[in-house]
Design a protein around this motif. Structure first.
Motif, PDB file in Angstrom:
ATOM      1  N   GLY A 186       6.815   4.240   0.148  1.00  0.00           N
ATOM      2  CA  GLY A 186       6.964   4.665   1.725  1.00  0.00           C
ATOM      3  C   GLY A 186       6.986   3.650   2.833  1.00  0.00           C
ATOM      4  N   PRO A 187       7.786   3.832   4.056  1.00  0.00           N
ATOM      5  CA  PRO A 187       7.994   2.773   4.851  1.00  0.00           C
ATOM      6  C   PRO A 187       6.548   1.894   5.175  1.00  0.00           C
ATOM      7  CG  PRO A 187       9.194   4.379   5.506  1.00  0.00           C
ATOM      8  CD  PRO A 187       8.450   4.877   4.236  1.00  0.00           C
ATOM      9  N   ALA A 188       6.557   0.663   4.801  1.00  0.00           N
ATOM     10  CA  ALA A 188       5.319  -0.159   5.261  1.00  0.00           C
ATOM     11  C   ALA A 188       5.118  -0.015   6.883  1.00  0.00           C
ATOM     12  CB  ALA A 188       5.341  -1.639   5.104  1.00  0.00           C
ATOM     13  N   PRO A 189       3.997   0.015   7.515  1.00  0.00           N
ATOM     14  CA  PRO A 189       3.898   0.254   9.115  1.00  0.00           C
ATOM     15  C   PRO A 189       4.738  -0.845   9.626  1.00  0.00           C
ATOM     16  CG  PRO A 189       1.760   0.101   7.902  1.00  0.00           C
ATOM     17  CD  PRO A 189       2.798  -0.175   6.994  1.00  0.00           C
ATOM     18  N   VAL A 190       5.683  -0.402  10.361  1.00  0.00           N
ATOM     19  CA  VAL A 190       6.454  -1.445  11.278  1.00  0.00           C
ATOM     20  C   VAL A 190       5.613  -1.812  12.451  1.00  0.00           C
ATOM     21  CG1 VAL A 190       8.801  -0.077  10.765  1.00  0.00           C
ATOM     22  CG2 VAL A 190       7.200   0.679  12.663  1.00  0.00           C
ATOM     23  N   GLU A 191       4.708  -1.380  12.847  1.00  0.00           N
ATOM     24  CA  GLU A 191       3.835  -2.079  14.130  1.00  0.00           C
ATOM     25  C   GLU A 191       2.944  -3.068  13.515  1.00  0.00           C
ATOM     26  OE1 GLU A 191       1.331   1.143  12.391  1.00  0.00           O
ATOM     27  OE2 GLU A 191       3.296   0.830  12.648  1.00  0.00           O
ATOM     28  N   ALA A 192       2.689  -3.450  12.070  1.00  0.00           N
ATOM     29  CA  ALA A 192       2.177  -4.545  11.791  1.00  0.00           C
ATOM     30  C   ALA A 192       2.877  -5.869  11.956  1.00  0.00           C
ATOM     31  CB  ALA A 192       1.829  -4.306  10.294  1.00  0.00           C
ATOM     32  N   ASP A 193       1.981  -6.804  12.093  1.00  0.00           N
ATOM     33  CA  ASP A 193       2.606  -8.300  12.100  1.00  0.00           C
ATOM     34  C   ASP A 193       3.064  -8.872  11.112  1.00  0.00           C
ATOM     35  OD1 ASP A 193       1.702  -8.258  15.166  1.00  0.00           O
ATOM     36  OD2 ASP A 193      -0.337  -8.760  14.438  1.00  0.00           O
ATOM     37  N   LEU A 194       2.636  -8.321   9.917  1.00  0.00           N
ATOM     38  CA  LEU A 194       2.989  -8.892   8.583  1.00  0.00           C
ATOM     39  C   LEU A 194       2.902  -7.745   7.795  1.00  0.00           C
ATOM     40  CD1 LEU A 194       4.072 -11.284   6.658  1.00  0.00           C
ATOM     41  CD2 LEU A 194       1.577 -11.468   6.254  1.00  0.00           C
ATOM     42  N   ARG A 195       3.853  -7.602   6.650  1.00  0.00           N
ATOM     43  CA  ARG A 195       3.832  -6.506   5.792  1.00  0.00           C
ATOM     44  C   ARG A 195       4.005  -7.432   4.315  1.00  0.00           C
ATOM     45  NH1 ARG A 195       6.924  -4.918   9.786  1.00  0.00           N
ATOM     46  NH2 ARG A 195       8.744  -5.612   8.966  1.00  0.00           N
ATOM     47  N   LEU A 196       2.679  -7.323   3.623  1.00  0.00           N
ATOM     48  CA  LEU A 196       2.523  -8.065   2.466  1.00  0.00           C
ATOM     49  C   LEU A 196       2.508  -7.422   1.243  1.00  0.00           C
ATOM     50  CD1 LEU A 196       1.765 -11.125   1.194  1.00  0.00           C
ATOM     51  CD2 LEU A 196      -0.552 -10.333   1.945  1.00  0.00           C
ATOM     52  N   GLY A 197       3.278  -7.682  -0.019  1.00  0.00           N
ATOM     53  CA  GLY A 197       3.185  -7.074  -1.180  1.00  0.00           C
ATOM     54  C   GLY A 197       2.674  -7.875  -2.365  1.00  0.00           C
ATOM     55  N   VAL A 198       1.736  -7.347  -2.902  1.00  0.00           N
ATOM     56  CA  VAL A 198       1.014  -7.998  -3.788  1.00  0.00           C
ATOM     57  C   VAL A 198       1.048  -7.333  -5.289  1.00  0.00           C
ATOM     58  CG1 VAL A 198      -1.405  -9.023  -4.399  1.00  0.00           C
ATOM     59  CG2 VAL A 198      -0.724  -8.810  -2.203  1.00  0.00           C
ATOM     60  N   MET A 199       1.148  -8.258  -6.202  1.00  0.00           N
ATOM     61  CA  MET A 199       1.455  -7.671  -7.625  1.00  0.00           C
ATOM     62  C   MET A 199       0.900  -8.931  -8.668  1.00  0.00           C
ATOM     63  SD  MET A 199       5.486  -7.557  -7.762  1.00  0.00           S
ATOM     64  CE  MET A 199       5.667  -7.859  -6.124  1.00  0.00           C
ATOM     65  N   HIS A 200       0.978  -8.458  -9.890  1.00  0.00           N
ATOM     66  CA  HIS A 200       0.739  -9.339 -10.975  1.00  0.00           C
ATOM     67  C   HIS A 200       2.064 -10.087 -11.499  1.00  0.00           C
ATOM     68  CE1 HIS A 200      -0.945 -12.028 -13.990  1.00  0.00           C
ATOM     69  NE2 HIS A 200      -0.376 -11.207 -14.867  1.00  0.00           N
ATOM     70  N   SER A 201       2.669  -9.054 -12.169  1.00  0.00           N
ATOM     71  CA  SER A 201       3.775  -9.567 -12.736  1.00  0.00           C
ATOM     72  C   SER A 201       5.090  -9.064 -11.880  1.00  0.00           C
ATOM     73  CB  SER A 201       4.083  -8.697 -14.120  1.00  0.00           C
ATOM     74  OG  SER A 201       5.301  -8.911 -14.826  1.00  0.00           O
ATOM     75  N   PRO A 202       5.981 -10.241 -11.564  1.00  0.00           N
ATOM     76  CA  PRO A 202       7.076  -9.902 -10.705  1.00  0.00           C
ATOM     77  C   PRO A 202       8.193  -9.134 -11.299  1.00  0.00           C
ATOM     78  CG  PRO A 202       7.076 -12.172 -11.659  1.00  0.00           C
ATOM     79  CD  PRO A 202       5.956 -11.332 -12.254  1.00  0.00           C
ATOM     80  N   GLU A 203       8.223  -8.021 -11.558  1.00  0.00           N
ATOM     81  CA  GLU A 203       9.221  -6.992 -12.124  1.00  0.00           C
ATOM     82  C   GLU A 203      10.181  -6.800 -11.145  1.00  0.00           C
ATOM     83  OE1 GLU A 203      10.038  -6.580 -15.179  1.00  0.00           O
ATOM     84  OE2 GLU A 203       8.232  -7.182 -16.107  1.00  0.00           O
ATOM     85  N   PRO A 204      11.470  -7.087 -11.204  1.00  0.00           N
ATOM     86  CA  PRO A 204      12.455  -6.550 -10.123  1.00  0.00           C
ATOM     87  C   PRO A 204      12.583  -5.209  -9.505  1.00  0.00           C
ATOM     88  CG  PRO A 204      13.410  -8.092 -11.906  1.00  0.00           C
ATOM     89  CD  PRO A 204      12.040  -7.704 -12.424  1.00  0.00           C
ATOM     90  N   ARG A 205      12.248  -4.217 -10.605  1.00  0.00           N
ATOM     91  CA  ARG A 205      12.205  -2.863 -10.126  1.00  0.00           C
ATOM     92  C   ARG A 205      11.166  -2.659  -8.996  1.00  0.00           C
ATOM     93  NH1 ARG A 205       7.992  -0.482 -12.806  1.00  0.00           N
ATOM     94  NH2 ARG A 205       7.335  -1.397 -14.709  1.00  0.00           N
ATOM     95  N   ASN A 206      10.257  -3.282  -9.341  1.00  0.00           N
ATOM     96  CA  ASN A 206       8.883  -3.195  -8.199  1.00  0.00           C
ATOM     97  C   ASN A 206       9.210  -3.791  -6.841  1.00  0.00           C
ATOM     98  OD1 ASN A 206       7.186  -1.325  -9.464  1.00  0.00           O
ATOM     99  ND2 ASN A 206       6.500  -2.803 -10.653  1.00  0.00           N
ATOM    100  N   MET A 207       9.550  -5.189  -7.180  1.00  0.00           N
ATOM    101  CA  MET A 207      10.076  -6.064  -5.928  1.00  0.00           C
ATOM    102  C   MET A 207      11.015  -5.424  -5.099  1.00  0.00           C
ATOM    103  SD  MET A 207       9.873  -9.854  -7.704  1.00  0.00           S
ATOM    104  CE  MET A 207      11.397  -9.515  -8.469  1.00  0.00           C
TER     105      MET A 207
END
Length: 307
Positions: free
Chosen positions: A194-215
């Motif tokens: 779902g959409p990350a909160p647009v009112e946040a000053d930064l939206r950060l995604g964290v994962m272990h393996s950089p799989e393109p489908r998740n990115m």
């Protein structure tokens, strides 16, 4: 019958010297890489994220432990650990000792497969034609991952495995989305979709393996900066060519460092350790990264490393 040709002693000597360099010198030549990431609104004060990954810590790695402790002098605004932190049942205590100067800072973590399943001997050559996905061959975790997580969480670091959170980082309100390791099929992006909160000053995604489908899903949901590890930067690379493999779905050109994925910035750490059964690095120094988030400009369409 023809005899097999003997390996010249000079070639054998070069090979042995290269192995000694890769396993003794470069493996312990830790480096801090610095990047500017233009993701903040104009007028915002820069903040610094220390990105750690892939320590694969065993209790005897004193040089690694001491070097990680030294990173406390950086006083980052946020520490992000993208997994594969331990490689031995008795490594949690040494790991928390290594992180001690950083645990007072705001922090986030996700797990990698090697936080749950102990490493086993395997032929590294097969990674040239396949990834290690599914190689652990274990159904019950053999490493103290719950103790590992509790040790970080009790100091205030947030467990971001398949969940979202809001965290104050410097002057910023940061929305974070994180997933567990896709390499062992524990990622559940639908739980954070779902959409990350647009009112946040930064939206950060964290994962272990950089799989393109998740990115791609992170970027589509509005996350501006994605952090991952797992690749070891290729670990054994060829000078002036780079990594031979990535051990996941990402392309070789983005196996480490700062790049773009769709609308998001992506940072992949080459990590600080190796499997105990493959204790060597070549043309791929062990690293942590200090990412300085700075305000955007109209011309910010590329990435750069700060020397």
């Amino acid at each position: 019958m023809r005899k097999a040709a003997a390996v010249p002693l000079s070639l054998l000597g070069v090979g042995m010297a290269g192995l000694a360099y890769a396993s003794v010198v470069e493996r312990n030549a830790f480096r801090l890489r610095r990047f500017d990431v233009p993701v903040l609104e104009p007028g915002r004060r820069p903040v610094r994220i220390l990105h750690l990954s892939d320590l694969h810590l065993t209790p005897g790695r004193r040089m690694l432990i001491d070097w990680v402790r030294s990173l406390g002098d950086l006083k980052p605004d946020l520490v992000v650990n993208t997994g594969d932190t331990i490689a031995h049942p008795d490594a949690v205590g040494p790991l928390l000792h290594a992180l001690e100067p950083l645990l007072s800072r705001p922090g986030l973590f996700v797990y990698g497969s090697n936080d749950l399943y102990a490493p086993r001997p395997k032929n590294p050559v097969r990674y040239l034609w396949r990834t290690s996905k599914g190689d652990h061959g274990q159904t019950i975790p053999s490493l103290p991952w719950e103790e590992l997580g509790a040790g970080m969480a009790v100091e205030g670091w947030l467990d971001m495995n398949n969940t979202t959170a809001r965290i104050k980082v410097g002057d910023l309100d940061v929305a974070v989305g994180g997933i567990h390791d896709s390499h062992i099929n524990l990622d559940r992006y639908d739980m954070i979709a779902g959409p990350a909160p647009v009112e946040a000053d930064l939206r950060l995604g964290v994962m272990h393996s950089p799989e393109p489908r998740n990115m791609t899903r992170f970027a589509s949901d509005g996350y501006q900066l994605l952090l991952a590890g797992h690749t070891h930067g290729g670990q054994l690379c060829i000078p002036f060519y780079g990594a031979l493999v990535t051990n996941c779905g990402i392309d070789r050109a983005r196996v480490k460092g700062l790049s773009r994925h769709d609308s998001a910035y992506l940072h992949v750490s080459a990590g600080l350790g190796t499997s105990p059964y493959a204790p060597a690095r070549f043309a791929c120094f062990p690293e942590a990264s200090l990412l300085t988030l700075v305000p955007r400009r109209r011309s910010d369409a590329s990435t750069r490393e700060v020397r």
